[in-house]
Design a protein around this motif. Sequence first.
Motif, PDB file in Angstrom:
ATOM      1  N   LYS A   1       0.752  -1.315  -0.002  1.00 51.01           N
ATOM      2  CA  LYS A   1       0.088  -0.032  -0.041  1.00 51.01           C
ATOM      3  C   LYS A   1       0.826   1.222   0.035  1.00 51.01           C
ATOM      4  CE  LYS A   1      -1.254   2.379   3.325  1.00 51.01           C
ATOM      5  NZ  LYS A   1      -1.069   3.668   4.137  1.00 51.01           N
ATOM      6  N   GLU A   2       1.873   1.238   0.814  1.00 50.76           N
ATOM      7  CA  GLU A   2       2.807   2.238   0.832  1.00 50.76           C
ATOM      8  C   GLU A   2       3.594   2.732  -0.452  1.00 50.76           C
ATOM      9  OE1 GLU A   2       2.702   4.348   3.242  1.00 50.76           O
ATOM     10  OE2 GLU A   2       1.435   3.179   4.663  1.00 50.76           O
ATOM     11  N   LYS A   3       3.990   1.674  -0.980  1.00 51.30           N
ATOM     12  CA  LYS A   3       4.496   1.554  -2.236  1.00 51.30           C
ATOM     13  C   LYS A   3       3.839   2.275  -3.369  1.00 51.30           C
ATOM     14  CE  LYS A   3       8.019  -1.739  -1.168  1.00 51.30           C
ATOM     15  NZ  LYS A   3       8.422  -3.277  -1.459  1.00 51.30           N
ATOM     16  N   LEU A   4       2.413   1.678  -3.355  1.00 52.32           N
ATOM     17  CA  LEU A   4       1.610   2.207  -4.338  1.00 52.32           C
ATOM     18  C   LEU A   4       1.205   3.511  -4.149  1.00 52.32           C
ATOM     19  CD1 LEU A   4      -0.686  -1.221  -4.717  1.00 52.32           C
ATOM     20  CD2 LEU A   4       0.698  -0.257  -6.637  1.00 52.32           C
ATOM     21  N   SER A   5       0.900   4.000  -3.125  1.00 54.40           N
ATOM     22  CA  SER A   5       0.642   5.318  -2.811  1.00 54.40           C
ATOM     23  C   SER A   5       1.669   6.259  -3.116  1.00 54.40           C
ATOM     24  CB  SER A   5       0.274   5.451  -1.105  1.00 54.40           C
ATOM     25  OG  SER A   5      -0.735   4.752  -0.897  1.00 54.40           O
ATOM     26  N   SER A   6       3.045   5.810  -3.001  1.00 56.98           N
ATOM     27  CA  SER A   6       4.041   6.868  -3.385  1.00 56.98           C
ATOM     28  C   SER A   6       4.059   6.748  -4.941  1.00 56.98           C
ATOM     29  CB  SER A   6       5.537   5.932  -2.765  1.00 56.98           C
ATOM     30  OG  SER A   6       6.491   6.889  -3.011  1.00 56.98           O
ATOM     31  N   LYS A   7       4.286   5.431  -5.511  1.00 56.01           N
ATOM     32  CA  LYS A   7       4.097   5.559  -7.111  1.00 56.01           C
ATOM     33  C   LYS A   7       3.155   6.483  -7.545  1.00 56.01           C
ATOM     34  CE  LYS A   7       3.756   2.564 -11.017  1.00 56.01           C
ATOM     35  NZ  LYS A   7       5.179   3.000 -11.539  1.00 56.01           N
ATOM     36  N   PHE A   8       2.024   6.572  -7.158  1.00 55.08           N
ATOM     37  CA  PHE A   8       1.116   7.206  -7.838  1.00 55.08           C
ATOM     38  C   PHE A   8       0.562   8.409  -7.023  1.00 55.08           C
ATOM     39  CE2 PHE A   8       0.029   2.586  -9.173  1.00 55.08           C
ATOM     40  CZ  PHE A   8       0.317   3.194 -10.592  1.00 55.08           C
ATOM     41  N   LYS A   9       1.502   8.918  -6.076  1.00 53.69           N
ATOM     42  CA  LYS A   9       1.396  10.356  -5.479  1.00 53.69           C
ATOM     43  C   LYS A   9      -0.050  10.492  -4.906  1.00 53.69           C
ATOM     44  CE  LYS A   9       4.992  12.209  -8.673  1.00 53.69           C
ATOM     45  NZ  LYS A   9       5.563  11.075  -9.180  1.00 53.69           N
ATOM     46  N   VAL A  10      -0.411   9.540  -3.992  1.00 57.41           N
ATOM     47  CA  VAL A  10      -1.645   9.512  -3.335  1.00 57.41           C
ATOM     48  C   VAL A  10      -1.312  10.538  -2.158  1.00 57.41           C
ATOM     49  CG1 VAL A  10      -3.407   8.534  -2.403  1.00 57.41           C
ATOM     50  CG2 VAL A  10      -2.285   7.606  -4.400  1.00 57.41           C
ATOM     51  N   ARG A  11      -2.095  11.710  -1.908  1.00 53.70           N
ATOM     52  CA  ARG A  11      -1.921  12.656  -1.072  1.00 53.70           C
ATOM     53  C   ARG A  11      -3.055  12.599   0.041  1.00 53.70           C
ATOM     54  NH1 ARG A  11       0.191  14.696  -5.902  1.00 53.70           N
ATOM     55  NH2 ARG A  11       2.523  15.677  -5.721  1.00 53.70           N
ATOM     56  N   GLY A  12      -4.004  11.866  -0.272  1.00 53.19           N
ATOM     57  CA  GLY A  12      -5.152  12.017   0.740  1.00 53.19           C
ATOM     58  C   GLY A  12      -6.025  10.694   0.348  1.00 53.19           C
ATOM     59  N   ILE A  13      -7.043  10.616   0.892  1.00 54.01           N
ATOM     60  CA  ILE A  13      -8.008   9.260   0.559  1.00 54.01           C
ATOM     61  C   ILE A  13      -9.442  10.399   0.609  1.00 54.01           C
ATOM     62  CG2 ILE A  13      -6.756   7.541   0.864  1.00 54.01           C
ATOM     63  CD1 ILE A  13      -7.887   7.225   3.670  1.00 54.01           C
ATOM     64  N   PRO A  14     -10.252   9.785  -0.012  1.00 52.79           N
ATOM     65  CA  PRO A  14     -10.426   8.566  -1.085  1.00 52.79           C
ATOM     66  C   PRO A  14      -9.788   9.037  -2.220  1.00 52.79           C
ATOM     67  CG  PRO A  14     -12.602   9.554  -0.973  1.00 52.79           C
ATOM     68  CD  PRO A  14     -11.734  10.303   0.132  1.00 52.79           C
ATOM     69  N   THR A  15      -8.943   8.382  -2.971  1.00 53.50           N
ATOM     70  CA  THR A  15      -8.403   8.669  -4.280  1.00 53.50           C
ATOM     71  C   THR A  15      -8.620   7.578  -5.067  1.00 53.50           C
ATOM     72  OG1 THR A  15      -6.722  10.163  -3.584  1.00 53.50           O
ATOM     73  CG2 THR A  15      -6.289   9.099  -5.580  1.00 53.50           C
ATOM     74  N   LEU A  16      -9.055   7.739  -6.334  1.00 55.02           N
ATOM     75  CA  LEU A  16      -9.314   6.497  -7.507  1.00 55.02           C
ATOM     76  C   LEU A  16      -8.319   6.657  -8.480  1.00 55.02           C
ATOM     77  CD1 LEU A  16     -10.622   4.139  -8.280  1.00 55.02           C
ATOM     78  CD2 LEU A  16     -12.308   5.630  -9.264  1.00 55.02           C
ATOM     79  N   CYS A  17      -7.272   6.003  -8.746  1.00 54.82           N
ATOM     80  CA  CYS A  17      -6.333   6.116  -9.566  1.00 54.82           C
ATOM     81  C   CYS A  17      -6.803   5.285 -10.851  1.00 54.82           C
ATOM     82  CB  CYS A  17      -4.989   5.883  -9.279  1.00 54.82           C
ATOM     83  SG  CYS A  17      -4.290   7.172  -8.310  1.00 54.82           S
ATOM     84  N   ILE A  18      -6.672   5.432 -12.158  1.00 51.99           N
ATOM     85  CA  ILE A  18      -7.204   4.920 -13.114  1.00 51.99           C
ATOM     86  C   ILE A  18      -5.760   4.522 -13.686  1.00 51.99           C
ATOM     87  CG2 ILE A  18      -8.435   4.139 -15.447  1.00 51.99           C
ATOM     88  CD1 ILE A  18     -10.248   4.542 -13.028  1.00 51.99           C
ATOM     89  N   VAL A  19      -5.206   3.384 -14.079  1.00 55.85           N
ATOM     90  CA  VAL A  19      -3.956   2.677 -14.308  1.00 55.85           C
ATOM     91  C   VAL A  19      -4.105   1.799 -15.739  1.00 55.85           C
ATOM     92  CG1 VAL A  19      -1.755   1.693 -13.919  1.00 55.85           C
ATOM     93  CG2 VAL A  19      -3.295   3.017 -12.109  1.00 55.85           C
ATOM     94  N   ASP A  20      -3.543   2.067 -16.636  1.00 63.34           N
ATOM     95  CA  ASP A  20      -3.619   1.333 -17.735  1.00 63.34           C
ATOM     96  C   ASP A  20      -2.820   0.018 -17.771  1.00 63.34           C
ATOM     97  OD1 ASP A  20      -0.815   1.751 -18.778  1.00 63.34           O
ATOM     98  OD2 ASP A  20      -1.475   3.323 -20.110  1.00 63.34           O
ATOM     99  N   SER A  21      -3.131  -0.915 -18.824  1.00 60.27           N
ATOM    100  CA  SER A  21      -2.377  -2.153 -18.540  1.00 60.27           C
ATOM    101  C   SER A  21      -0.861  -2.367 -18.917  1.00 60.27           C
ATOM    102  CB  SER A  21      -2.974  -3.063 -19.972  1.00 60.27           C
ATOM    103  OG  SER A  21      -2.568  -2.363 -21.404  1.00 60.27           O
ATOM    104  N   THR A  22      -0.282  -0.953 -19.236  1.00 62.61           N
ATOM    105  CA  THR A  22       1.114  -0.947 -19.049  1.00 62.61           C
ATOM    106  C   THR A  22       1.755  -0.321 -18.063  1.00 62.61           C
ATOM    107  OG1 THR A  22       1.480   1.301 -19.938  1.00 62.61           O
ATOM    108  CG2 THR A  22       1.036  -0.388 -21.793  1.00 62.61           C
ATOM    109  N   GLY A  23       0.799  -0.205 -16.814  1.00 65.99           N
ATOM    110  CA  GLY A  23       1.118   0.520 -15.453  1.00 65.99           C
ATOM    111  C   GLY A  23       1.440   1.901 -15.627  1.00 65.99           C
ATOM    112  N   GLU A  24       0.760   2.570 -16.549  1.00 68.77           N
ATOM    113  CA  GLU A  24       0.811   3.955 -16.517  1.00 68.77           C
ATOM    114  C   GLU A  24      -0.161   4.622 -15.977  1.00 68.77           C
ATOM    115  OE1 GLU A  24       3.608   5.821 -17.550  1.00 68.77           O
ATOM    116  OE2 GLU A  24       4.611   4.128 -17.546  1.00 68.77           O
TER     117      GLU A  24
END
Length: 286
Positions: free
Chosen positions: A134-157
């Motif tokens: 969870k910490e690594k994913l939050s860091s990768k996608f720069k999640v600064r607060g919740i709730p946050t919904l990130c849409i990520v494509d099949s290449t990981g972008e």
Amino acid sequence: TAAATPDKHSNIVRNTFPYRAAAASTISAQHIIMTSVLQEAGVTEVINASGETVPVSSLEGKVLGLYFSAHWCPPCRGFTPKLSEWHTNFKAKSANKDKFELIFVSSDKDQAAYDSYCKEMSFGSVPFEARSAKEKLSSKFKVRGIPTLCIVDSTGELITDQGRRIVAEDPQGQKFPWRPPPLNELIGDDFVRKVDGKLVPLKRSDLAGKVLGIYFSAHWCGPCRSFTPQLIKTYNKLKEDGKDFEIIFASSDRDEKSFEEYFGDMPWVAIPFGDDRIDALSTRFG
């Protein structure tokens, strides 16, 4: 104060409005799969909507919605029922239902809270014990607060971190996979400039070949009013030096009178007041 930063995909810089609040393993040079992002975060299994534990490889090739949330968070508890309803509808009616999976990434404080919260959801989750993931994913996608919904494509972008807006604005999921329009399309073709006290139409062709700065500002904003005179001095100096540079004012003023009064002091161009492009650009630049 506002800070100008370059956009890496274009010759455009933008300011940060004062009051506004991925390294995947390569399968081939052109193909990086989403499961690598989760695996590198330490996720080997996910729990599907039926409560079954399945390998993370079952998500390969799919667009993912990563839902960062927690039961202790009141805004999360308010949004989760809406998200579950939206997801259920998408899975029942969308032609793209098999190309998308929604995954809960928990910030709950204990297993019991996580288990209880998952029962309210119509989608899968990262297991609670994968705390470091969870910490690594939050860091990768720069999640600064919740709730946050990130849409990520099949290449990981990352496609967008504005998933909550998607739920509100695309209830049928018709715009899947929700890629933002190209920046040139967002900027559009029609602008105005103040000439002898009157708004004069201007076309994008008049700005051809110039580096563009997008200035998000408003008359009601104190820091904006303090910064604008400084920006005018810099703009005029660049013009005196013959630089191919133009600023586009994207107004957050509350009414047209305020916009015209504030814009009257500016030597650059503007997107017309109330134009939908302003919200779209604001979303694009966060």
